[in-house]
Motif scaffolding. Sequence first.
Motif, PDB file in Angstrom:
ATOM      1  N   TYR A 184       0.821  -1.222   0.000  1.00 29.89           N
ATOM      2  CA  TYR A 184       0.000   0.000   0.000  1.00 29.89           C
ATOM      3  C   TYR A 184       0.855   1.272   0.000  1.00 29.89           C
ATOM      4  O   TYR A 184       0.476   2.270  -0.612  1.00 29.89           O
ATOM      5  N   ALA A 185       1.991   1.222   0.686  1.00 32.52           N
ATOM      6  CA  ALA A 185       2.858   2.419   0.675  1.00 32.52           C
ATOM      7  C   ALA A 185       3.328   2.683  -0.755  1.00 32.52           C
ATOM      8  O   ALA A 185       3.289   3.818  -1.235  1.00 32.52           O
TER       9      ALA A 185
ATOM     10  N   LYS B  39       1.886   1.726  -3.486  1.00 33.54           N
ATOM     11  CA  LYS B  39       0.714   2.115  -4.288  1.00 33.54           C
ATOM     12  C   LYS B  39       0.462   3.627  -4.149  1.00 33.54           C
ATOM     13  O   LYS B  39       0.069   4.300  -5.089  1.00 33.54           O
ATOM     14  N   SER B  40       0.717   4.149  -2.930  1.00 25.93           N
ATOM     15  CA  SER B  40       0.486   5.589  -2.731  1.00 25.93           C
ATOM     16  C   SER B  40       1.482   6.434  -3.531  1.00 25.93           C
ATOM     17  O   SER B  40       1.297   7.624  -3.694  1.00 25.93           O
ATOM     18  N   TYR B  41       2.538   5.802  -4.039  1.00 27.30           N
ATOM     19  CA  TYR B  41       3.479   6.505  -4.933  1.00 27.30           C
ATOM     20  C   TYR B  41       3.133   6.197  -6.399  1.00 27.30           C
ATOM     21  O   TYR B  41       3.902   6.489  -7.299  1.00 27.30           O
ATOM     22  N   GLY B  42       2.018   5.543  -6.606  1.00 27.12           N
ATOM     23  CA  GLY B  42       1.599   5.188  -7.970  1.00 27.12           C
ATOM     24  C   GLY B  42       2.300   3.947  -8.491  1.00 27.12           C
ATOM     25  O   GLY B  42       2.290   3.694  -9.700  1.00 27.12           O
TER      26      GLY B  42
ATOM     27  N   GLU C 222       2.419   0.022  -8.730  1.00 19.99           N
ATOM     28  CA  GLU C 222       1.564  -1.166  -8.547  1.00 19.99           C
ATOM     29  C   GLU C 222       2.459  -2.407  -8.512  1.00 19.99           C
ATOM     30  O   GLU C 222       3.146  -2.695  -9.493  1.00 19.99           O
TER      31      GLU C 222
ATOM     32  N   GLU D 107      10.622   9.441   4.063  1.00 22.09           N
ATOM     33  CA  GLU D 107       9.176   9.610   3.849  1.00 22.09           C
ATOM     34  C   GLU D 107       8.542   8.246   3.581  1.00 22.09           C
ATOM     35  O   GLU D 107       7.468   7.940   4.099  1.00 22.09           O
TER      36      GLU D 107
ATOM     37  N   ASP E 249       5.600   6.208   5.708  1.00 23.80           N
ATOM     38  CA  ASP E 249       4.371   5.647   5.113  1.00 23.80           C
ATOM     39  C   ASP E 249       4.239   4.161   5.430  1.00 23.80           C
ATOM     40  O   ASP E 249       3.166   3.685   5.806  1.00 23.80           O
TER      41      ASP E 249
ATOM     42  N   TYR F  81       1.180   2.175   7.647  1.00 22.36           N
ATOM     43  CA  TYR F  81       0.358   1.049   7.188  1.00 22.36           C
ATOM     44  C   TYR F  81       0.618  -0.204   8.029  1.00 22.36           C
ATOM     45  O   TYR F  81      -0.290  -0.955   8.360  1.00 22.36           O
TER      46      TYR F  81
END
Length: 262
Positions: free
Chosen positions: A103-104, A106-109, A111, A180, A184, A188
């Motif tokens: 998920y961390a 994914k938050s940077y785009g 996948e 950073e 993140d 999570y």
Amino acid sequence: MGNKNLILAEEIKDSLETEIIGKKVYYYSQVNSTNKIASELAAYGANEGTVVIAERQVSGRGRRGRVWHSSDKGLWFSVILRPEIKISESHFLIINASLAVYYALKSYGIETEIKWPNDILYKNKKVCGILSEMNSSSGNLNYIVTGIGINVNQKKFPDELKDKAVSLYNIQGAKIDKFELLTDILFYFENFYFKFLNGENEKLLEEWKSKISLLGKEIIVKSDGKEYFGKAVDIAKDGRLILLTNKSETKKFWAGDTSIRK
Ligand code: BTN
């Protein structure tokens, strides 16, 4: 730890949005292995949530006794947890950690896919490895150290890794702030850990399974010096991979090296 390292440890601690993970942070420029340091600290009674992070590891530990290549471009850290759980539930720490990294990123785009049991892949190359080491006595769990290694800003890898490993820099074409990213992931990680402590195991397992790339595919599992061919049909509640072999036998694996048959 030198003064600079103490200041960095405090800065990391202050940036965290967690309740327990990272209440104590140890930051080092260079260590043998953050898992080793964290295990030693835990053995001396370090609190749950203690985080050990290093710029560089000279003997980074991988799974199955392998060396984990750890130059100063990656993010290498370990978290000490002391859940009051059965040893048979300890694989949930890996589940929580891999979902947190998933998920961390994914938050940077970015996948990714989770490769059972504990790799995070981007287009079939490894971007993150997780090594969970536990300590128990008389059947009781004392602590678990979950070590996470992420390839962040490497531009190139040594020859033996270049076909297998990828960094976030390779994926995005730009540098990422390691601290950073750490903030993140820990956010999570704690969230999933609390869900686990809250008894939401089934949900976590289902969520983890939905991100596992092997399921439904014809694969090879290398385990205990043998090779098994078959279809990856499911992951059992205890985290074991269920393989329906070519001889129509069902085999379950706690761990192993898997590859998809071409
Ligand atoms: C693997 O895929 O083989 C697991 C690699 C785990 C590497 C991390 S880096 C931080 C922590 N400290 C270690 O020595 N190993 C883990």
